[in-house]
Design a protein around this motif. Structure first.
Motif, PDB file in Angstrom:
ATOM      1  N   TYR A   1       0.832  -1.201   0.000  1.00  0.00           N
ATOM      2  CA  TYR A   1       0.000   0.000   0.000  1.00  0.00           C
ATOM      3  C   TYR A   1       0.869   1.254   0.000  1.00  0.00           C
ATOM      4  O   TYR A   1       0.613   2.205  -0.745  1.00  0.00           O
TER       5      TYR A   1
ATOM      6  N   VAL B   1      -7.275   0.895  -0.178  1.00  0.00           N
ATOM      7  CA  VAL B   1      -7.255   1.142   1.262  1.00  0.00           C
ATOM      8  C   VAL B   1      -6.227   0.212   1.891  1.00  0.00           C
ATOM      9  O   VAL B   1      -5.960  -0.878   1.384  1.00  0.00           O
ATOM     10  N   ASP B   2      -5.669   0.655   2.994  1.00  0.00           N
ATOM     11  CA  ASP B   2      -4.608  -0.101   3.658  1.00  0.00           C
ATOM     12  C   ASP B   2      -5.219  -1.184   4.540  1.00  0.00           C
ATOM     13  O   ASP B   2      -5.166  -1.129   5.772  1.00  0.00           O
ATOM     14  N   SER B   3      -5.821  -2.176   3.882  1.00  0.00           N
ATOM     15  CA  SER B   3      -6.478  -3.264   4.605  1.00  0.00           C
ATOM     16  C   SER B   3      -6.435  -4.520   3.746  1.00  0.00           C
ATOM     17  O   SER B   3      -6.691  -4.448   2.537  1.00  0.00           O
TER      18      SER B   3
ATOM     19  N   LEU C   1     -13.548  -3.563   3.593  1.00  0.00           N
ATOM     20  CA  LEU C   1     -13.965  -2.792   4.759  1.00  0.00           C
ATOM     21  C   LEU C   1     -15.456  -2.959   5.020  1.00  0.00           C
ATOM     22  O   LEU C   1     -16.270  -2.953   4.098  1.00  0.00           O
TER      23      LEU C   1
ATOM     24  N   ASP D   1     -15.249  -0.103  10.002  1.00  0.00           N
ATOM     25  CA  ASP D   1     -13.836   0.116   9.685  1.00  0.00           C
ATOM     26  C   ASP D   1     -13.584   1.436   8.969  1.00  0.00           C
ATOM     27  O   ASP D   1     -12.433   1.863   8.833  1.00  0.00           O
TER      28      ASP D   1
ATOM     29  N   ARG E   1     -11.425   4.593  10.419  1.00  0.00           N
ATOM     30  CA  ARG E   1      -9.970   4.433  10.475  1.00  0.00           C
ATOM     31  C   ARG E   1      -9.316   4.797   9.143  1.00  0.00           C
ATOM     32  O   ARG E   1      -8.155   5.212   9.096  1.00  0.00           O
ATOM     33  N   HIS E   2     -10.048   4.642   8.053  1.00  0.00           N
ATOM     34  CA  HIS E   2      -9.483   4.869   6.719  1.00  0.00           C
ATOM     35  C   HIS E   2     -10.023   6.142   6.065  1.00  0.00           C
ATOM     36  O   HIS E   2      -9.809   6.359   4.873  1.00  0.00           O
TER      37      HIS E   2
ATOM     38  N   GLY F   1      -7.376   8.503   4.413  1.00  0.00           N
ATOM     39  CA  GLY F   1      -6.751   7.861   3.260  1.00  0.00           C
ATOM     40  C   GLY F   1      -7.666   7.828   2.057  1.00  0.00           C
ATOM     41  O   GLY F   1      -7.237   8.086   0.923  1.00  0.00           O
TER      42      GLY F   1
END
Length: 562
Positions: free
Chosen positions: A105, A199-201, A205, A209, A212-213, A216
């Motif tokens: 990411y 997304v950094d997951s 999502l 969640d 938290r994102h 971004g």
């Protein structure tokens, strides 16, 4: 009265959670207006420099650039932060970013910052550019995971809008299925684009969640739309969650107008779920957060719309709204695809590890249910009602929905309940089929194939929607268009177009007993319901064709962009 900068920021330090960060972002504009940009920036600087909590520091940096505040210069920011939060802050300051990525990411983000990603650039258009977001389930097949009727509707609406002369292009925003790719692509020959935001997951999502994102998602969306020549004039969001707030932030930073589709949820859900005691405190806190999120989106939107004209309940939950401030729009469906000659009904009889129909079901009225496997859709309740009412002796039940592999916890739970019920009644064997999600194309063809081959009794096949409520019911519209007899929940938006006993039926879906009674009453009417199915088909074809539905959307978007 707006909170002072100190009290506003101290709330995050005392309760360092993503949802508190999201609430902070919503309150900063009022604090700046009342206490001034200089005082707010100074307090942000003090808090960022003094906190030992890395998460709080990250959130404060993100909250700063999201509101075009610069509490730290580039060198100061590099001293206290690292990674994506630092890079977003430096990018907002116009500073170059040099760093080594620690994950796919981060590499993707640095590649975009360094112009090392090949992205298309759209040609200019004369009409307005409309962006619509679908961050929940947007990349999945309808019926899989969190993807449902809204996915189908937004795709159809976008295609209908871009064929008009008064709309320039439509951009549909979804989340990328994995954090290693970013995709911006034009859909075939139409000026309908899809932007997949990474997304950094490692997993898709869910709504809890999103907070938290939030920063971004906003950063990527603003960057990608501007870079690809897709900056919108109007942005339309439809969920009361932090993903919609992230998209709304991008709209604000890009200078676009914001449209929000408001529904009685989550206020109604909160009132029903916690009538007396607190129950699950974690769930209650998130439900309260969604209530606040909906309130913020209503406040921020340049236009608030309702679905299908159901304004009374919305006005009850949003007292600041007035009837004059709302615009009521309806959803709709595209024409059914042409037949292919392949029998999809036979697929219901094909051997499988999951239940399928057998020869004993041939010639029986079919109760069809299509949609994602989710507690709100109540597929287990439908199976229980069908069994307890004895309908398995005279009808077949077909349930289509859910992922075939890598199921979500909700999907697996619902499927397990359905299979347990199926195994509890040996006499129902061969009368129940459970299949994973089909493409919308194949579902529409199946519905038409069923409608064209009515049972020998002359009764139409039935579409049985057992949801606790439906906001509008795209799947119900599609079934009615095919000529199936629609049975759906009393609660929700189906009453906007289903007139009980005239073009369909509305039943109580709150418990298996009352649902079974409602289904039984309709099934026993037999061939007498055939004209009702025909009336339902006429309603949909005359009123809910996607081109007709697109007209008021286009008029709204033109007005806002003008």
């Amino acid at each position: 009265m707006a909170q002072s900068p100190h009290l506003l920021i101290d709330a995050l330090r005392r309760d360092p959670r993503p949802t508190t960060f999201s609430l902070l972002c919503e309150r900063i504009p009022a604090t700046v207006r009342e206490h001034g940009e200089e005082a707010t920036t100074a307090e942000l600087r003090r808090a960022i420099s003094s906190t030992q909590d890395e998460a709080v520091r990250t959130w404060l940096l993100d909250a700063s650039w999201l509101h075009r505040l610069a509490p730290l210069d580039p060198d100061e920011a590099r001293q206290v932060a690292k990674g994506p939060a630092l890079w977003r802050h430096l990018d907002a300051l116009g500073e170059p970013v040099e760093a080594d990525p620690r994950s796919p990411y981060e590499k993707l983000m640095l590649d975009l910052l360094h112009d090392d990603i090949s992205l298309p650039v759209a040609s200019p258009v004369t009409g307005p550019t409309i962006a619509q977001s679908m961050l929940i389930g947007g990349t999945a097949r309808p019926g899989e995971g969190a993807s449902g009727g809204l996915t189908v509707f937004l795709s159809s609406l976008a295609d209908a809008l871009v064929t008009r002369q008064d709309i320039g292009r439509v951009v549909t925003v979804v989340l990328a299925p994995e954090p290693t790719t970013v995709t911006v692509e034009q859909n075939s020959e139409l000026d309908h684009w899809t932007v997949r935001v990474p997304v950094d997951s490692p997993v898709a999502l869910a709504q809890p969640d999103m907070a938290r994102h939030r920063a971004g998602i906003t950063w990527w969306l603003r960057r990608l739309l501007a870079r690809c020549g897709l900056s919108p004039d109007v942005v339309h969001v439809r969920y009361s969650d932090d993903g919609s707030l992230a998209v709304a932030d991008a709209a604000r930073l890009l200078g676009a107008k914001l449209v929000f589709t408001v529904t009685p949820d989550p206020h109604r859900h909160l009132a029903e779920r916690y009538p007396e005691d607190t129950g699950d405190l974690t769930a209650m806190r998130f439900d309260l957060h969604r209530v606040r999120t909906a309130d913020h989106l209503v406040e921020r939107a340049d236009q608030v719309i309702t679905i299908g004209g159901r304004q009374d309940e919305v006005l009850t939950h949003f007292p600041r709204l007035t009837p004059a401030a709302l615009v009521a729009l309806e959803e709709g469906i595209a024409p059914a695809p042409p037949p292919t000659g392949r029998s999809l009904v036979r697929e219901l009889f094909a051997p499988s590890a999951l239940p399928r129909l057998n020869v004993s079901a041939e010639g029986l009225p079919v109760l069809l249910n299509v949609g994602r496997l989710h507690p709100m859709k109540q597929q287990p309740l439908l199976v229980r009602a069908w069994l307890e009412a004895g309908l398995h002796h005279s009808t077949a039940l077909v349930i289509i929905g859910g992922s075939s592999t890598d199921r979500t916890p909700d999907e697996q739970k619902v499927l397990d309940e359905v299979l347990a019920l199926a195994g509890s009644e040996p006499s129902a064997r061969g009368r129940l089929a459970v299949l994973p999600a089909w493409s919308n194309h194949d579902v529409r063809l199946l519905q038409h194939e069923l409608a064209a081959a009515a049972p020998s009794s002359g009764a139409p096949h039935v579409y049985a929607c057992a949801s606790a409520k439906e906001e509008f019911g795209i799947a119900v519209l599609e079934a009615m268009e095919a000529g199936l007899l629609a049975i759906g929940p009393l609660r929700g938006g189906l009453s906007c177009y289903v007139e009980h006993g005239h073009n369909g039926f509305l039943v109580d879906t709150s418990a298996a007993r009352v649902l079974g009674e409602g289904l039984t009453q309709v099934v026993r009417l037999g061939a007498a319901t055939a004209p009702i199915a025909v009336a339902g088909q006429k309603t949909v074809r005359e009123r809910f064709h996607i081109d007709a539905v697109a007209e008021p959307f286009a008029a709204l978007y033109r007005r806002l962009s003008g």
